[in-house]
Design a protein around this motif. Structure first.
Motif, PDB file in Angstrom:
ATOM      1  N   MET A 166      45.072  49.870  37.112  1.00 20.29           N
ATOM      2  CA  MET A 166      43.735  50.096  37.371  1.00 20.29           C
ATOM      3  C   MET A 166      42.884  48.868  37.425  1.00 20.29           C
ATOM      4  N   GLY A 167      41.848  48.968  38.365  1.00 23.27           N
ATOM      5  CA  GLY A 167      40.982  47.665  38.539  1.00 23.27           C
ATOM      6  C   GLY A 167      39.562  48.104  37.935  1.00 23.27           C
ATOM      7  N   GLU A 168      39.171  46.873  37.684  1.00 18.22           N
ATOM      8  CA  GLU A 168      37.636  47.051  37.315  1.00 18.22           C
ATOM      9  C   GLU A 168      36.549  47.329  38.320  1.00 18.22           C
ATOM     10  N   LYS A 169      35.533  47.987  38.121  1.00 14.77           N
ATOM     11  CA  LYS A 169      34.798  48.334  39.542  1.00 14.77           C
ATOM     12  C   LYS A 169      33.600  47.327  39.312  1.00 14.77           C
ATOM     13  N   ASP A 170      33.017  47.151  40.771  1.00 16.11           N
ATOM     14  CA  ASP A 170      31.776  46.299  40.754  1.00 16.11           C
ATOM     15  C   ASP A 170      31.416  45.294  39.913  1.00 16.11           C
ATOM     16  N   GLN A 171      32.414  44.558  39.994  1.00 10.85           N
ATOM     17  CA  GLN A 171      32.345  42.934  39.640  1.00 10.85           C
ATOM     18  C   GLN A 171      31.323  42.102  40.761  1.00 10.85           C
ATOM     19  N   THR A 172      30.376  41.139  40.249  1.00  6.62           N
ATOM     20  CA  THR A 172      29.762  40.255  41.272  1.00  6.62           C
ATOM     21  C   THR A 172      30.087  38.836  40.895  1.00  6.62           C
ATOM     22  N   GLY A 173      29.684  38.052  41.781  1.00  4.33           N
ATOM     23  CA  GLY A 173      30.136  36.454  41.664  1.00  4.33           C
ATOM     24  C   GLY A 173      29.871  35.990  42.770  1.00  4.33           C
ATOM     25  N   VAL A 174      29.972  34.512  43.156  1.00  2.92           N
ATOM     26  CA  VAL A 174      29.547  33.669  44.066  1.00  2.92           C
ATOM     27  C   VAL A 174      30.991  32.983  44.526  1.00  2.92           C
ATOM     28  N   ILE A 175      31.014  32.980  45.919  1.00  5.14           N
ATOM     29  CA  ILE A 175      32.221  32.297  46.498  1.00  5.14           C
ATOM     30  C   ILE A 175      31.958  30.900  46.007  1.00  5.14           C
ATOM     31  N   LYS A 176      33.202  30.349  45.423  1.00 10.05           N
ATOM     32  CA  LYS A 176      32.937  28.937  44.984  1.00 10.05           C
ATOM     33  C   LYS A 176      33.640  28.153  46.139  1.00 10.05           C
ATOM     34  N   VAL A 177      34.854  28.682  46.752  1.00  8.24           N
ATOM     35  CA  VAL A 177      35.313  27.818  47.711  1.00  8.24           C
ATOM     36  C   VAL A 177      36.344  28.667  48.603  1.00  8.24           C
TER      37      VAL A 177
END
Length: 69
Positions: free
Chosen positions: A1-12
């Motif tokens: 099972m995966g976690e839903k609705d994570q947010t972040g910034v494309i680092k590279v």
């Protein structure tokens, strides 16, 4: 099972290699493949993205990556 609705910034993002890393405010950076993105052209370093996490033997990876801004 995966976690839903994570947010972040494309680092590279390495377009030739087809993968990159997303920085999260809480937790370690997350690996992703270009095939996990809704649109490859949206994979721009510094962009905010929404994604889900999938567990793999090497650790979590981002799937269903969608650019938010």
């Amino acid at each position: 099972m995966g976690e839903k609705d994570q947010t972040g910034v494309i680092k590279v993002y390495y377009p030739v290699k087809g993968y990159g890393f997303i920085s999260r405010t809480a937790g370690r950076d997350v690996f992703f493949y270009r095939t996990s993105a809704e649109k490859e052209e949206s994979l721009i370093e510094g962009s905010t993205v929404r994604f889900n996490l999938e567990s793999t033997p090497k650790g979590p990876k981002a799937i269903n990556v969608v650019r938010v801004s």
